[in-house]
Structure formats: C-alpha cells, structure tokens
Design an enzyme around this catalytic site. Structure first.
Site, PDB file in Angstrom:
ATOM      1  N   THR A  90      55.373  40.806  39.101  1.00 50.58           N
ATOM      2  CA  THR A  90      53.993  40.470  38.770  1.00 50.58           C
ATOM      3  C   THR A  90      53.049  41.348  39.577  1.00 50.58           C
ATOM      4  O   THR A  90      53.425  41.911  40.606  1.00 50.58           O
ATOM      5  CB  THR A  90      53.683  38.996  39.100  1.00 50.58           C
ATOM      6  OG1 THR A  90      53.878  38.781  40.505  1.00 50.58           O
ATOM      7  CG2 THR A  90      54.581  38.054  38.319  1.00 50.58           C
ATOM      8  N   THR A 141      40.458  38.938  38.796  1.00 43.21           N
ATOM      9  CA  THR A 141      40.614  38.879  40.250  1.00 43.21           C
ATOM     10  C   THR A 141      41.950  38.240  40.610  1.00 43.21           C
ATOM     11  O   THR A 141      42.508  37.461  39.834  1.00 43.21           O
ATOM     12  CB  THR A 141      39.501  38.031  40.884  1.00 43.21           C
ATOM     13  OG1 THR A 141      39.719  36.657  40.559  1.00 43.21           O
ATOM     14  CG2 THR A 141      38.135  38.464  40.386  1.00 43.21           C
ATOM     15  N   SER A 167      43.226  36.137  34.397  1.00 45.12           N
ATOM     16  CA  SER A 167      43.635  36.440  35.775  1.00 45.12           C
ATOM     17  C   SER A 167      44.487  35.299  36.318  1.00 45.12           C
ATOM     18  O   SER A 167      45.706  35.301  36.157  1.00 45.12           O
ATOM     19  CB  SER A 167      42.407  36.697  36.645  1.00 45.12           C
ATOM     20  OG  SER A 167      41.512  35.593  36.638  1.00 45.12           O
ATOM     21  N   ARG A 168      43.855  34.320  36.927  1.00 46.24           N
ATOM     22  CA  ARG A 168      44.525  33.112  37.402  1.00 46.24           C
ATOM     23  C   ARG A 168      43.664  31.920  37.002  1.00 46.24           C
ATOM     24  O   ARG A 168      42.435  31.973  37.049  1.00 46.24           O
ATOM     25  CB  ARG A 168      44.710  33.140  38.922  1.00 46.24           C
ATOM     26  CG  ARG A 168      45.774  34.131  39.398  1.00 46.24           C
ATOM     27  CD  ARG A 168      47.173  33.664  39.005  1.00 46.24           C
ATOM     28  NE  ARG A 168      48.223  34.488  39.573  1.00 46.24           N
ATOM     29  CZ  ARG A 168      48.832  35.482  38.939  1.00 46.24           C
ATOM     30  NH1 ARG A 168      48.441  35.806  37.707  1.00 46.24           N
ATOM     31  NH2 ARG A 168      49.813  36.155  39.520  1.00 46.24           N
ATOM     32  N   ASP A 187      43.671  32.430  28.953  1.00 36.29           N
ATOM     33  CA  ASP A 187      45.118  32.639  28.947  1.00 36.29           C
ATOM     34  C   ASP A 187      45.770  31.963  30.140  1.00 36.29           C
ATOM     35  O   ASP A 187      46.987  31.813  30.168  1.00 36.29           O
ATOM     36  CB  ASP A 187      45.428  34.141  28.978  1.00 36.29           C
ATOM     37  CG  ASP A 187      46.919  34.423  28.957  1.00 36.29           C
ATOM     38  OD1 ASP A 187      47.582  33.985  27.991  1.00 36.29           O
ATOM     39  OD2 ASP A 187      47.424  35.070  29.898  1.00 36.29           O
ATOM     40  N   ASP A 191      33.275  43.907  42.297  1.00 39.45           N
ATOM     41  CA  ASP A 191      34.529  43.894  43.054  1.00 39.45           C
ATOM     42  C   ASP A 191      34.191  44.145  44.523  1.00 39.45           C
ATOM     43  O   ASP A 191      34.228  45.283  44.989  1.00 39.45           O
ATOM     44  CB  ASP A 191      35.490  44.964  42.531  1.00 39.45           C
ATOM     45  CG  ASP A 191      36.883  44.837  43.124  1.00 39.45           C
ATOM     46  OD1 ASP A 191      36.990  44.502  44.320  1.00 39.45           O
ATOM     47  OD2 ASP A 191      37.871  45.068  42.389  1.00 39.45           O
ATOM     48  N   GLN A 248      44.047  46.805  39.202  1.00 39.01           N
ATOM     49  CA  GLN A 248      44.945  47.401  38.218  1.00 39.01           C
ATOM     50  C   GLN A 248      44.533  47.067  36.790  1.00 39.01           C
ATOM     51  O   GLN A 248      44.497  47.941  35.920  1.00 39.01           O
ATOM     52  CB  GLN A 248      46.374  46.909  38.472  1.00 39.01           C
ATOM     53  CG  GLN A 248      46.976  47.355  39.794  1.00 39.01           C
ATOM     54  CD  GLN A 248      47.368  48.819  39.790  1.00 39.01           C
ATOM     55  OE1 GLN A 248      47.405  49.463  38.742  1.00 39.01           O
ATOM     56  NE2 GLN A 248      47.667  49.357  40.958  1.00 39.01           N
ATOM     57  N   VAL A 249      44.215  45.805  36.519  1.00 43.88           N
ATOM     58  CA  VAL A 249      43.853  45.397  35.159  1.00 43.88           C
ATOM     59  C   VAL A 249      42.385  45.679  34.879  1.00 43.88           C
ATOM     60  O   VAL A 249      42.033  46.369  33.912  1.00 43.88           O
ATOM     61  CB  VAL A 249      44.156  43.901  34.939  1.00 43.88           C
ATOM     62  CG1 VAL A 249      43.721  43.485  33.534  1.00 43.88           C
ATOM     63  CG2 VAL A 249      45.630  43.617  35.142  1.00 43.88           C
ATOM     64  N   HIS A 261      49.422  31.876  29.137  1.00 44.04           N
ATOM     65  CA  HIS A 261      49.668  32.864  30.188  1.00 44.04           C
ATOM     66  C   HIS A 261      50.609  33.970  29.709  1.00 44.04           C
ATOM     67  O   HIS A 261      51.629  34.273  30.337  1.00 44.04           O
ATOM     68  CB  HIS A 261      50.242  32.191  31.440  1.00 44.04           C
ATOM     69  CG  HIS A 261      50.023  32.987  32.699  1.00 44.04           C
ATOM     70  ND1 HIS A 261      49.996  32.412  33.946  1.00 44.04           N
ATOM     71  CD2 HIS A 261      49.833  34.313  32.902  1.00 44.04           C
ATOM     72  CE1 HIS A 261      49.806  33.350  34.867  1.00 44.04           C
ATOM     73  NE2 HIS A 261      49.711  34.522  34.248  1.00 44.04           N
ATOM     74  N   SER A 265      55.641  34.728  38.732  1.00 45.03           N
ATOM     75  CA  SER A 265      54.557  33.970  39.367  1.00 45.03           C
ATOM     76  C   SER A 265      54.788  32.465  39.361  1.00 45.03           C
ATOM     77  O   SER A 265      54.108  31.740  40.088  1.00 45.03           O
ATOM     78  CB  SER A 265      53.221  34.284  38.681  1.00 45.03           C
ATOM     79  OG  SER A 265      53.265  33.951  37.305  1.00 45.03           O
ATOM     80  N   GLU A 268      49.105  25.046  35.811  1.00 44.22           N
ATOM     81  CA  GLU A 268      50.188  25.481  34.918  1.00 44.22           C
ATOM     82  C   GLU A 268      51.536  24.994  35.461  1.00 44.22           C
ATOM     83  O   GLU A 268      51.743  24.970  36.673  1.00 44.22           O
ATOM     84  CB  GLU A 268      50.217  27.015  34.829  1.00 44.22           C
ATOM     85  CG  GLU A 268      49.057  27.615  34.079  1.00 44.22           C
ATOM     86  CD  GLU A 268      49.140  29.139  34.013  1.00 44.22           C
ATOM     87  OE1 GLU A 268      50.235  29.691  34.261  1.00 44.22           O
ATOM     88  OE2 GLU A 268      48.120  29.780  33.723  1.00 44.22           O
TER      89      GLU A 268
END
Length: 380
Positions: A66, A175, A207-208, A232, A146, A126-127, A254, A45, A237
């Site tokens: 990723t 998300t 997530s992001r 995280d 969602d 997925q997560v 992260h 990523s 970043e």
C-alpha cells in the site's frame, strides 16, 4: 525464511517462492498468534501491525502493498530493529482513473462542463500529485493544498486549506491518515468545514475514511445539503454506513486503486525492498508477471468534441458506476453480513487495467492529442 502473506496479495509465489515457506491468511485474521513463527510479514492496509502483535515475535521484515502506512507501528519497528517497506505510488494511477470516472459521473448528473470547474486537490503526494498533473494537462484550474510539501517547496504553488475550500467547486482528498503530529488529518473535513462548503460543491474521498467526519457528512446530506459526494473509503471499514452511502452519488468499497497494474506493482515493490534488505539480487521483475494489456486501440474521429473524447477514453477503461452498483447491492442485511460483503467485493474484484495502457489515434488533431497526453494514454 518463513513468510506470512495476506491471502489477497497477488503473485506472492512468483516473487517469493524461492525465499522460503509461504503461508497465507485473511488480512484481518493476522494477529499475534499468527506471527509466532514468522520472519517476513506481507500485508495490506486491513492489517494493523502493532507493538502488541509483534512484541516477542521473530518478525524481521514487514512489507505492505500500500501507499499508506497508518496501519504500521513505525515507532515500534525502529525500536525493535524491524525492517519495513511500503509501496509508494503503486496504485496511484488507478486512483486517478477512479477520480476521473467520478468527475464524469458528477458532471453528467449536474449537466456541468468539467473544464469550467475549479479543482481543489488536498494532498499532492503520489496520488494527488499525479491527479494535479492530469487536471492541469487538460488545461483546468487546480488549487493544491499540501502543508508538508509546501514546507519542503516554499516556492511551489500551494494554497491554504481555507482558501481551497472557499474557492474550489470540486474537492478531491488524497492525504494520509495522521491522527496527531504537526499536520493531523483525522476529520480534516469536520462538521464546521463541511457545513461551510459552497452549495453545489463536489467532494471525492479516495484517501482514508477518517479524513472526513462520516457522521457529520451524513447529517448534512440528510438535511439536504447541496453537495455531490463520491466515497471510496469509510470510517470503521469494513463497516460502511449504509445511510451515508445512500446519499452519495458514487459509493464503493475501497477499490479506487485496485487496477491490475497497481496490485502487481505493490507486490513487486515490497519484493524489491525485501531483496535490498537481504542483500540479494532480484530474480523477478514486474514485467515478468504483468500480462500484456487487453485494452483495444481506439481511433478518435478528428472532428469529435474533446470533452466527448475525454469521457469516451476514460470510460473505455473504467467506469466506477459499475462498482457503485455492486456495492449498493451489498448494503443489506445485518452488520456482520455487510462487513463480509465489503471484504468479499474487494477479494473478488475483477481485473481492471489503467488508462496508461490505452492506445489512441487522433488523426493529428492537436486538441485531441492534448487530451490523450494529459490522461497518460499512448498516442499512435
């Protein structure tokens, strides 16, 4: 094939050595010049794979190890006929283990009973979907938001973001980062929404970074907002905000999904996609490269408290407080030093296994078996 891979992608040789020449670079150093003689690009990523980088290059396949794809210019890929693959779900279980560790740390600080909280999971892909399964498997109340999935599953159990933020004691974000479109997620938690959170709310973002307005969150925390926060991921970043980190209960660079299984699974998935693209047989599998788990089997006393068992099993595998401590030690010096430290912590991250590899005996007690099954560990 001429293959260029991010140097931090593991076991590339095991999967791709017989496919051509392999060159490695730091992910943030992969640019237009580096792609001048590359057919296959393997990234994470941290690498922005854009039109500007790819235009005029011979790249014909891009694989990212990723779940997310916000660093890939998929519109240009389609225009240029570039095949691509992500690795959906590769590290999902590692992120779930991370979130569980954060919840345990928050409960310890607050003196709270995790079973009495209401959990809000934003993003059930997925997560988030796996996290919902674990939490509900433990018998806990979970609200799920969602909108894209709700549109596909109109009979599913979904709530609006407004209801989730109003009713949940714990909010966990999972998300993708969408800057536009029907369901944008950049600054999904902006200043008004953050300010409206109930006192005592726990917030986890794995997530992001930009899903949360970091500056707004920092201002709220500096102003004494009654929130417990675990981050995280960070806006900008590898430049994390030291002042924001100082107000977080858990702050990490992260690495939520950095389980050994997750890393190797990501490489395996893009290899599978590569083989499908080329129309060749797969010669290596994940099981060929995944070491046998070194996690010991555990015997729970049948009379132990299920809440104690939950904490013990999770922390026997992973406790994010160790990563938090290492990250905080890195948040010194000037901006360049902190950026380098952020990447170094990720590059040299120690091996970590997933809870699913844990073997647990319960003496036949049903309540303990429920905990083990919910976590996805193995009953013996």
């Amino acid at each position: 094939m001429r293959i260029l891979a991010d140097e931090n992608i593991p076991v590339v040789d095991a999967f791709f050595a017989d496919q051509g020449s392999i060159r490695r670079l730091p992910g943030r150093a992969i640019d237009r010049a580096a792609l001048a003689e590359v057919d296959v690009l393997l990234v994470r990523s941290v690498t922005e794979v854009s039109r500007a980088a790819l235009a005029g290059s011979p790249v014909r396949f891009v694989g990212t190890c990723t779940i997310g794809t916000d660093h890939l210019d998929l519109d240009y890929f389609a225009e240029a006929g570039i095949a691509w693959s992500s690795a959906p779900g590769c590290n999902a279980r590692g992120v779930v283990d991370y979130v569980l560790g954060c919840l345990l740390a928050m409960a310890e600080v607050r003196g709270a009973d995790l079973a009495e909280r209401t959990y809000g999971v934003v993003g059930a892909g997925q997560v988030g979907g796996r996290l919902v399964e674990v939490l509900r498997g433990l018998g806990w109340k979970v609200l799920v938001c969602d909108p894209p999935r709700q549109a596909r599953e109109p009979d599913g159990e979904f709530v609006s973001l407004e209801r989730l933020l109003a009713e949940a004691d714990v909010i966990s974000l999972h998300t993708p980062l969408n800057r536009d479109g029907e369901h944008p997620t950049r600054h999904l938690l902006d200043e008004p929404r953050l300010a409206a959170l109930r006192p005592g709310t726990w917030l986890v973002n794995a997530s992001r970074g930009a899903v949360v307005d970091n500056q707004a969150l920092r201002r709220l925390l500096e102003g004494g907002a009654d929130l417990e926060v675990a981050l995280d991921v960070w806006e900008g970043e590898p430049q994390a905000d030291p002042e924001l980190a100082a107000h977080c209960l858990i702050a990490t660079p992260h690495i939520a999904g950095y389980s050994l299984e997750g890393k190797l699974r990501g490489t395996a998935q893009i290899y599978q996609a590569y083989c499908a693209w080329r129309g060749i047989a797969e010669r290596v599998s994940l099981q060929d490269v995944l070491p046998e788990t070194w996690l010991a089997g555990l015997q729970l006393n049948p009379g132990c408290d299920p809440a104690w068992a939950l904490a013990t099993l999770c922390r026997a595998v992973y406790d994010p407080r160790s990563d938090d401590a290492a990250f905080r030690r890195s948040l010194t010096g000037d901006s360049a030093t902190r950026r380098a430290a952020f990447d170094a912590l990720r590059k040299h991250y120690p091996p970590r296994r997933e809870i699913t590899g844990l073997r647990v005996a319960t003496g036949g007690r049903v309540e303990l078996q429920r905990v083990v099954r919910a976590l996805g560990a193995q009953l013996v």
